[in-house]
Design an enzyme around this catalytic site. Sequence first.
Site, PDB file in Angstrom:
ATOM      1  N   THR A 143     103.871 -14.039  19.899  1.00  0.00           N
ATOM      2  CA  THR A 143     104.838 -14.035  18.836  1.00  0.00           C
ATOM      3  C   THR A 143     104.798 -15.315  18.192  1.00  0.00           C
ATOM      4  OG1 THR A 143     107.015 -12.646  19.714  1.00  0.00           O
ATOM      5  CG2 THR A 143     107.081 -14.304  18.945  1.00  0.00           C
ATOM      6  N   THR A 171     107.006 -16.680  23.834  1.00  0.00           N
ATOM      7  CA  THR A 171     106.363 -16.395  23.571  1.00  0.00           C
ATOM      8  C   THR A 171     105.917 -15.573  24.552  1.00  0.00           C
ATOM      9  OG1 THR A 171     103.651 -16.224  22.437  1.00  0.00           O
ATOM     10  CG2 THR A 171     104.474 -18.061  22.729  1.00  0.00           C
ATOM     11  N   VAL A 200     111.179  -2.911  21.999  1.00  0.00           N
ATOM     12  CA  VAL A 200     112.076  -4.326  21.356  1.00  0.00           C
ATOM     13  C   VAL A 200     111.497  -5.000  22.165  1.00  0.00           C
ATOM     14  CG1 VAL A 200     113.492  -5.834  20.665  1.00  0.00           C
ATOM     15  CG2 VAL A 200     113.226  -3.156  19.937  1.00  0.00           C
ATOM     16  N   GLY A 201     110.954  -6.381  21.916  1.00  0.00           N
ATOM     17  CA  GLY A 201     110.609  -7.304  23.182  1.00  0.00           C
ATOM     18  C   GLY A 201     111.363  -8.585  23.092  1.00  0.00           C
ATOM     19  N   ASP A 202     111.226  -9.703  23.217  1.00  0.00           N
ATOM     20  CA  ASP A 202     112.745 -10.580  23.708  1.00  0.00           C
ATOM     21  C   ASP A 202     112.977 -11.670  22.507  1.00  0.00           C
ATOM     22  OD1 ASP A 202     109.759 -11.645  23.617  1.00  0.00           O
ATOM     23  OD2 ASP A 202     110.847 -13.547  23.815  1.00  0.00           O
ATOM     24  N   GLY A 205     107.688 -10.053  26.581  1.00  0.00           N
ATOM     25  CA  GLY A 205     108.955  -9.758  26.230  1.00  0.00           C
ATOM     26  C   GLY A 205     110.182  -9.084  27.281  1.00  0.00           C
TER      27      GLY A 205
END
Length: 320
Positions: free
Chosen positions: A154, A205, A183-185, A208
């Site tokens: 990220t 990053t 979906v991640g963090d 996630g």
Amino acid sequence: MSNETWGAIATWRMAHNGVKKASQILQSKGSAGDAVEELIKMVEAYPYYKSVGYGGLPNENGVVEMDAAFMDGDTLAQGAVAGIHNVFHAVSVARALSHEHYNSFRVGEGATQYAQLNGFEMRNMLTERAKKRWEKRRAEIADAKVKPYDGHDTVGAITLTPTGSMAAATSTSGLFMKRPGRVGDSPLSGSGFYVDSEIGGAAATGLGEDIMKGCLSYEIVRLMGTDRTPQQACDEAVYPFIEKLQRRYGQAGEFSLIAMDHAGHWGVATNVEFTFSVATTHQAPVILMAHPGPNQTTTIEPITQEWLDAYEKRIKAPIE
């Protein structure tokens, strides 16, 4: 709080040109929001960065699904998108949503429709290069040569103006070969990002699914609010949590976090080899390398020209 100090910090070597641009905006008395958005947009637009924006690697069905977030540290206003499709600058959509009191986090079709209706640039985000990499990976998985989930970098950034305003933003195409809708963090407040202009900001990053178990960006900001330096806050939040996760969950993925306080001091913590870019009133834009150090500390050193050359060669190498 005015301190006449400006600053910008962002994850990974890929953010360096964006940090340079943010520096120019901040020195020209531009806003923290403009600086962080333009920083992220530069990464989103560059086709050789395979984990963010245009040229980002797709999910297992070959679709590029992007997540992004924006936060205003003065007002605490936030906007985010998850699983958005065919939008050139997901971060700009997230920033626009931060002006909405309701419906400020939009996902999937709703996020994409919002972007279309509000005039954001739409584009097929799957480049030929990314498609080739996806086809190659699909064949390798079929042959059981590799694990599917490899690559989840990220771009996260924090900016500070000389008048003390701060902003944070993130953008990612997520895990390569992820399941549709994962979906991640990165778009999750407190996990992928958090900023409060009276204290400071942080961004994450890495994997996630594991970062969100600790709400680490918020925890770093909370610790900075108790008079920890950004480096102390990063070290205290990240390393004990990784140990806790290994002990109680059995494993911990890759974690790298950056932070900056309202005075322009910064810090990082990581459990992998992690590059980041930073610039402040007192520091020209520079790329640095962080490693986990002894006794839950972080070792930071300059990168070498050899490393930089190898990086450029690697990201532009032909897909065999």
